[in-house]
Design a protein around this motif. Structure first.
Motif, short mmCIF file in Angstrom:
data_model
loop_
_atom_site.label_atom_id
_atom_site.label_comp_id
_atom_site.label_asym_id
_atom_site.label_seq_id
_atom_site.Cartn_x
_atom_site.Cartn_y
_atom_site.Cartn_z
N SER A 167 8.90 -13.63 -8.38
CA SER A 167 8.57 -14.73 -7.37
C SER A 167 8.72 -14.47 -6.07
N LEU A 168 8.84 -13.02 -5.80
CA LEU A 168 8.85 -12.59 -4.54
C LEU A 168 7.59 -11.77 -4.02
N PRO A 169 7.20 -11.84 -3.03
CA PRO A 169 6.15 -10.92 -2.42
C PRO A 169 6.40 -9.32 -2.66
N VAL A 170 5.27 -8.62 -2.89
CA VAL A 170 5.46 -7.07 -2.71
C VAL A 170 4.99 -6.73 -1.25
N ILE A 171 6.07 -6.37 -0.34
CA ILE A 171 5.77 -5.81 0.80
C ILE A 171 6.26 -4.36 1.03
N ARG A 172 5.48 -3.27 0.83
CA ARG A 172 6.02 -2.02 0.75
C ARG A 172 4.83 -1.06 1.17
N LYS A 173 5.32 0.15 1.56
CA LYS A 173 4.38 1.10 1.88
C LYS A 173 3.78 1.75 0.69
N GLU A 174 2.95 2.51 0.88
CA GLU A 174 2.24 3.29 -0.13
C GLU A 174 1.79 4.42 0.32
N GLY A 175 2.41 5.28 0.73
CA GLY A 175 2.06 6.48 1.40
C GLY A 175 1.63 6.08 2.86
N ALA A 176 0.95 7.21 3.17
CA ALA A 176 0.58 7.28 4.86
C ALA A 176 -0.32 6.07 5.19
N GLY A 177 -0.25 5.27 6.03
CA GLY A 177 -1.08 4.44 6.70
C GLY A 177 -1.53 2.94 5.62
N LEU A 178 -0.60 3.12 4.47
CA LEU A 178 -1.23 1.85 3.56
C LEU A 178 0.29 1.06 3.42
N VAL A 179 0.09 -0.29 3.69
CA VAL A 179 0.95 -1.22 3.34
C VAL A 179 0.18 -2.41 2.54
N LEU A 180 1.31 -2.78 1.52
CA LEU A 180 0.83 -3.85 0.59
C LEU A 180 1.76 -5.27 1.10
N ASN A 181 0.89 -6.45 1.21
CA ASN A 181 1.61 -7.49 1.56
C ASN A 181 0.94 -8.69 0.83
N VAL A 182 1.46 -8.67 -0.56
CA VAL A 182 0.44 -9.37 -1.62
C VAL A 182 1.67 -10.10 -2.70
N GLY A 183 1.29 -10.78 -3.42
CA GLY A 183 2.01 -11.49 -4.67
C GLY A 183 3.04 -12.77 -4.08
N HIS A 184 2.35 -13.63 -3.33
CA HIS A 184 3.45 -14.65 -2.65
C HIS A 184 3.40 -15.84 -3.61
N GLY A 185 2.67 -15.74 -4.74
CA GLY A 185 2.90 -16.99 -5.58
C GLY A 185 2.46 -18.21 -5.13
N GLY A 186 3.38 -19.16 -5.18
CA GLY A 186 2.89 -20.68 -4.87
C GLY A 186 3.56 -20.71 -3.42
#
Length: 406
Positions: free
Chosen positions: A365-384
């Protein structure tokens, strides 16, 4: 802005718009891309509208685990579970079970609370700088509990959250009715309520539109809508490729695409644990006993929220549903539950609009906020809680993006 943007934000819902603002405020030139015709048209369009900064409880709990057999059989009208042999669902389900222990559930809830309080501070800072008009107000919220066991568990959580900075108190039924007279018809069935006086509301769709106007006028931000994009990794760096073959390069890319994220990342080797959960809402004129304070009926899983001169009612959780088509039976279930909870809250015979959207659920139930290598960041999965978490998530994602590139 130069022809080549410094950063690309994929997704123009509340999370994408908040991320774009967090970057732009730091002086970054941003290009926003979205497949819809305008911002806020996906899960952000007509959700429950509550900014529940203090109520960030994880979905996975020991209590929910005990109910899973009943839920799988469809015995709870608020929840539908669609099992799947998809490997992604199996991985998601196993991780959800692991996150439903007492210790992990509490840890996830408190981590969500920290992000919620960060979001509240970031929203207030935004509105101090840019007083956007999106029907924002701070009416507070009441969580209603009809059985003593649920109230006792909620009371224990209130005590734990207070240590982290949440402002909440437990009320008797009489105290809840004194605070919100619209609950008079429900007083005899209540065991008590949790009152969160600092909770807020706002129309997330209007927020996206108004914030985009400000970003384009006051910052180095551009936006393109109606474009389908995919992500490619070349030589360890991400590029955005549109459906017509156009390639857009930038030093930094933020992925804020909700339930579409697994599809977007297909072929990149990046995996995110997101599974869709469909919810519904209706918008209608206030009824004769419409509450001023936001209400969440804990038993029926229905929320009531006043947005200007309208009431928004939202609820239901159909895990595994991928369609945003409105199922008339499920919509009727939402309306019936709302009537049973607060029959005078809205004019149920004058529903002006109905909506279904897909919440991007993670096992924690927590968002995925993380770096994925050079220059890419995920800010996803925030649910409700995308609307609640958006501003804090945007700040965290922007901070990650502006760290020295690998």
């Amino acid at each position: 802005m130069a022809e080549r943007p410094e950063a690309i934000v994929l997704g123009a819902g509340v999370v994408g718009m908040a991320t774009a603002y967090a970057l732009a405020r730091r002086g970054v030139g941003v290009l926003i891309l979205d497949r819809s015709v305008e911002p806020g048209r996906g899960t952000s369009f007509a959700n429950g509208a509550q900014l529940s900064y203090a109520y960030t409880d994880a979905l996975g709990t020991p209590a929910l685990l005990r109910k899973l057999p009943m839920l799988a059989l469809g015995a709870d009208p608020a929840f539908r579970l669609r099992p799947s042999m998809d490997p992604g669902f199996i991985r998601w389900g196993l991780s959800f079970l692991r996150n439903s222990t007492a210790a992990r559930s509490l840890g996830n809830t408190l981590e969500g609370l920290r992000l919620g309080l960060e979001s509240r501070a970031a929203m207030h800072a935004l509105l101090e700088r840019h007083p956007l008009d999106f029907l924002h107000s701070m009416p507070g919220k009441l969580h209603l509990y009809e059985d003593s066991e649920s109230l006792a568990a909620a009371s224990a959580m209130v005590e734990r959250k207070r240590r982290e900075g949440a402002v909440q108190e437990v009320l008797s039924p009489a105290q809840a009715v004194a605070l919100e007279p619209a609950l008079a018809s429900a007083e005899t069935r209540l065991s008590g309520a949790v009152y969160s006086p600092e909770e807020e509301v706002g129309d997330p769709y209007l927020f996206c539109r108004k914030l985009l106007e400000t970003l384009k006028s006051d910052y180095r931000v551009q936006a393109r809508f109606g474009v389908n994009a995919r992500l490619e990794i070349r030589d360890g760096r991400p590029d955005v490729v549109l459906a017509d073959g156009e390639r857009i390069e930038a030093e930094r890319i933020a992925v804020c695409t909700g339930v579409d994220t697994p599809k977007l990342l297909k072929g990149t080797g990046i995996r995110v644990p997101i599974w869709p959960m469909r919810g519904y809402s209706i918008t209608a004129p206030p009824g004769p006993d419409a509450p001023r304070i936001s209400i969440t009926d804990a038993r029926r899983k229905v929320v009531f929220c006043r947005l200007g001169e309208r009431m928004r009612i939202a609820g239901l959780a159909d895990l595994g549903s991928r369609s945003t088509d409105i199922d008339a039976v499920r919509l009727k279930s939402l309306i019936d539950s709302a009537r049973a909870s607060l029959p005078g809250a809205v004019e149920f015979d004058r529903v002006e609009s109905s909506w279904a959207g897909l919440r991007p659920m993670t096992p924690s139930s927590l968002p995925v906020i993380r770096k994925e290598g050079a220059g890419l960041v995920l800010n996803v999965g925030h649910g409700g809680l995308g609307w609640t978490f958006a501003m804090g998530s945007g700040e965290r994602a922007a901070a990650l993006m502006l760290e020295k590139l690998d």
